[in-house]
Design a protein around this motif. Sequence first.
Motif, PDB file in Angstrom:
ATOM      1  N   GLU A 102      -2.669  26.535  23.538  1.00 29.47           N
ATOM      2  CA  GLU A 102      -2.425  27.032  22.193  1.00 29.47           C
ATOM      3  C   GLU A 102      -2.519  25.901  21.178  1.00 29.47           C
ATOM      4  OE1 GLU A 102       1.205  29.207  21.742  1.00 29.47           O
ATOM      5  OE2 GLU A 102       0.655  30.657  23.278  1.00 29.47           O
ATOM      6  N   ILE A 103      -3.092  26.222  20.025  1.00 27.32           N
ATOM      7  CA  ILE A 103      -3.172  25.304  18.889  1.00 27.32           C
ATOM      8  C   ILE A 103      -2.413  25.970  17.756  1.00 27.32           C
ATOM      9  CG2 ILE A 103      -4.700  24.157  17.246  1.00 27.32           C
ATOM     10  CD1 ILE A 103      -6.936  24.524  19.356  1.00 27.32           C
ATOM     11  N   GLU A 104      -1.395  25.334  17.259  1.00 25.95           N
ATOM     12  CA  GLU A 104      -0.566  25.926  16.211  1.00 25.95           C
ATOM     13  C   GLU A 104      -1.178  25.772  14.823  1.00 25.95           C
ATOM     14  OE1 GLU A 104       1.937  27.817  17.008  1.00 25.95           O
ATOM     15  OE2 GLU A 104       1.806  27.276  19.119  1.00 25.95           O
ATOM     16  N   VAL A 105      -2.124  24.870  14.667  1.00 27.41           N
ATOM     17  CA  VAL A 105      -2.750  24.625  13.373  1.00 27.41           C
ATOM     18  C   VAL A 105      -3.750  25.737  13.080  1.00 27.41           C
ATOM     19  CG1 VAL A 105      -4.226  23.029  12.087  1.00 27.41           C
ATOM     20  CG2 VAL A 105      -2.501  22.143  13.657  1.00 27.41           C
ATOM     21  N   CYS A 106      -3.741  26.230  11.846  1.00 29.22           N
ATOM     22  CA  CYS A 106      -4.697  27.259  11.431  1.00 29.22           C
ATOM     23  C   CYS A 106      -5.395  26.779  10.162  1.00 29.22           C
ATOM     24  CB  CYS A 106      -3.985  28.581  11.165  1.00 29.22           C
ATOM     25  SG  CYS A 106      -5.118  29.880  10.629  1.00 29.22           S
ATOM     26  N   PRO A 107      -6.723  26.762  10.156  1.00 27.49           N
ATOM     27  CA  PRO A 107      -7.455  26.266   8.981  1.00 27.49           C
ATOM     28  C   PRO A 107      -7.538  27.279   7.834  1.00 27.49           C
ATOM     29  CG  PRO A 107      -8.993  26.992  10.649  1.00 27.49           C
ATOM     30  CD  PRO A 107      -7.608  27.110  11.250  1.00 27.49           C
ATOM     31  N   GLN A 113      -8.324  29.128  -0.012  1.00 28.18           N
ATOM     32  CA  GLN A 113      -8.488  28.506  -1.320  1.00 28.18           C
ATOM     33  C   GLN A 113      -9.964  28.441  -1.696  1.00 28.18           C
ATOM     34  OE1 GLN A 113      -6.498  24.732  -1.247  1.00 28.18           O
ATOM     35  NE2 GLN A 113      -4.475  25.648  -0.980  1.00 28.18           N
ATOM     36  N   SER A 114     -10.809  28.151  -0.722  1.00 29.09           N
ATOM     37  CA  SER A 114     -12.254  28.060  -0.971  1.00 29.09           C
ATOM     38  C   SER A 114     -12.876  29.434  -1.228  1.00 29.09           C
ATOM     39  CB  SER A 114     -12.969  27.418   0.219  1.00 29.09           C
ATOM     40  OG  SER A 114     -12.497  26.121   0.439  1.00 29.09           O
ATOM     41  N   LEU A 115     -12.267  30.466  -0.695  1.00 33.74           N
ATOM     42  CA  LEU A 115     -12.798  31.829  -0.826  1.00 33.74           C
ATOM     43  C   LEU A 115     -11.836  32.724  -1.610  1.00 33.74           C
ATOM     44  CD1 LEU A 115     -14.076  32.247   2.850  1.00 33.74           C
ATOM     45  CD2 LEU A 115     -15.459  31.799   0.812  1.00 33.74           C
ATOM     46  N   TYR A 118     -12.667  36.352  -2.363  1.00 34.49           N
ATOM     47  CA  TYR A 118     -13.129  37.148  -1.225  1.00 34.49           C
ATOM     48  C   TYR A 118     -11.938  37.809  -0.537  1.00 34.49           C
ATOM     49  CZ  TYR A 118     -17.541  34.661  -1.738  1.00 34.49           C
ATOM     50  OH  TYR A 118     -18.717  34.150  -2.216  1.00 34.49           O
ATOM     51  N   ALA A 119     -12.188  38.943   0.080  1.00 31.33           N
ATOM     52  CA  ALA A 119     -11.152  39.644   0.845  1.00 31.33           C
ATOM     53  C   ALA A 119     -11.380  39.344   2.324  1.00 31.33           C
ATOM     54  CB  ALA A 119     -11.217  41.139   0.599  1.00 31.33           C
ATOM     55  N   ILE A 120     -10.653  38.383   2.854  1.00 30.52           N
ATOM     56  CA  ILE A 120     -10.780  38.005   4.259  1.00 30.52           C
ATOM     57  C   ILE A 120     -10.011  39.025   5.092  1.00 30.52           C
ATOM     58  CG2 ILE A 120     -10.272  36.243   5.988  1.00 30.52           C
ATOM     59  CD1 ILE A 120     -10.435  34.186   3.638  1.00 30.52           C
ATOM     60  N   GLU A 121     -10.696  39.612   6.076  1.00 32.99           N
ATOM     61  CA  GLU A 121     -10.066  40.648   6.891  1.00 32.99           C
ATOM     62  C   GLU A 121      -9.597  40.145   8.244  1.00 32.99           C
ATOM     63  OE1 GLU A 121     -12.965  43.768   6.941  1.00 32.99           O
ATOM     64  OE2 GLU A 121     -12.487  44.363   4.889  1.00 32.99           O
ATOM     65  N   ASP A 122     -10.202  39.091   8.751  1.00 37.70           N
ATOM     66  CA  ASP A 122      -9.823  38.558  10.053  1.00 37.70           C
ATOM     67  C   ASP A 122     -10.474  37.197  10.222  1.00 37.70           C
ATOM     68  OD1 ASP A 122      -8.579  38.441  12.515  1.00 37.70           O
ATOM     69  OD2 ASP A 122      -9.895  39.889  13.489  1.00 37.70           O
ATOM     70  N   HIS A 123     -10.051  36.483  11.235  1.00 42.46           N
ATOM     71  CA  HIS A 123     -10.683  35.206  11.535  1.00 42.46           C
ATOM     72  C   HIS A 123     -10.446  34.845  12.988  1.00 42.46           C
ATOM     73  CE1 HIS A 123      -6.564  33.792  10.945  1.00 42.46           C
ATOM     74  NE2 HIS A 123      -6.892  32.699  11.613  1.00 42.46           N
ATOM     75  N   LYS A 124     -11.241  33.889  13.462  1.00 39.47           N
ATOM     76  CA  LYS A 124     -11.115  33.391  14.823  1.00 39.47           C
ATOM     77  C   LYS A 124     -11.439  31.901  14.774  1.00 39.47           C
ATOM     78  CE  LYS A 124     -12.501  34.707  19.426  1.00 39.47           C
ATOM     79  NZ  LYS A 124     -13.218  35.720  20.196  1.00 39.47           N
ATOM     80  N   PHE A 125     -10.608  31.102  15.397  1.00 36.67           N
ATOM     81  CA  PHE A 125     -10.812  29.663  15.418  1.00 36.67           C
ATOM     82  C   PHE A 125     -10.545  29.180  16.833  1.00 36.67           C
ATOM     83  CE2 PHE A 125      -8.912  25.353  14.863  1.00 36.67           C
ATOM     84  CZ  PHE A 125     -10.044  24.709  14.402  1.00 36.67           C
ATOM     85  N   GLU A 126     -11.568  28.624  17.464  1.00 33.66           N
ATOM     86  CA  GLU A 126     -11.441  28.134  18.831  1.00 33.66           C
ATOM     87  C   GLU A 126     -12.087  26.764  18.933  1.00 33.66           C
ATOM     88  OE1 GLU A 126     -13.497  31.275  20.849  1.00 33.66           O
ATOM     89  OE2 GLU A 126     -11.683  32.450  21.096  1.00 33.66           O
ATOM     90  N   ILE A 127     -11.536  25.945  19.783  1.00 35.79           N
ATOM     91  CA  ILE A 127     -12.101  24.624  20.067  1.00 35.79           C
ATOM     92  C   ILE A 127     -12.460  24.597  21.536  1.00 35.79           C
ATOM     93  CG2 ILE A 127     -11.645  22.153  20.139  1.00 35.79           C
ATOM     94  CD1 ILE A 127      -9.656  22.582  17.844  1.00 35.79           C
ATOM     95  N   TYR A 128     -13.666  24.110  21.839  1.00 36.06           N
ATOM     96  CA  TYR A 128     -14.162  24.077  23.219  1.00 36.06           C
ATOM     97  C   TYR A 128     -14.334  22.639  23.692  1.00 36.06           C
ATOM     98  CZ  TYR A 128     -15.391  28.831  21.910  1.00 36.06           C
ATOM     99  OH  TYR A 128     -15.337  30.129  21.476  1.00 36.06           O
TER     100      TYR A 128
END
Length: 137
Positions: A102-107, A113-115, A118-128
């Motif tokens: 698990e990574i607790e940090v969320c970008p 702020q950059s968007l 815009y209406a952001i509906e979902d996101h996914k952030f993974e590191i491989y």
Amino acid sequence: MNIDEAIDLLKAKGYKTTGKRKDILAYFGEADGYRTAKDLISYLEKTYDGISFDTIYRNLHLYDEVGILEATELNGEKHFRMNCTHHHHHHFICNTCGKTKEIEVCPMDDVQQSLANYAIEDHKFEIYGLCPLCKGA
């Protein structure tokens, strides 16, 4: 999500909880990280001789659709794991063994702020990459 919560969710959505479906849940409940349909069929073939990939894929996609499993794509193949619904987080995923951390940090704070318009509906952030065990091998 634990197995009992997953069974309750299936029932609430009007789906039957067959022996196969419970065994699939048990497999993912014990799995440490993402697993493929091939991994699951190898596990289930011991109990269900002649189980088809169609049955496996149909159940994997059902579980993904109702929120029991979460899916990601690794090396061009879909991988699944039990959904972590207790708090918002992201994952480091080992490319070799599929284990996650698990990574607790969320970008998303910076992204929102950059968007701003815009209406952001979902996101996914993974590191491989490679976990410490696979990196040392």
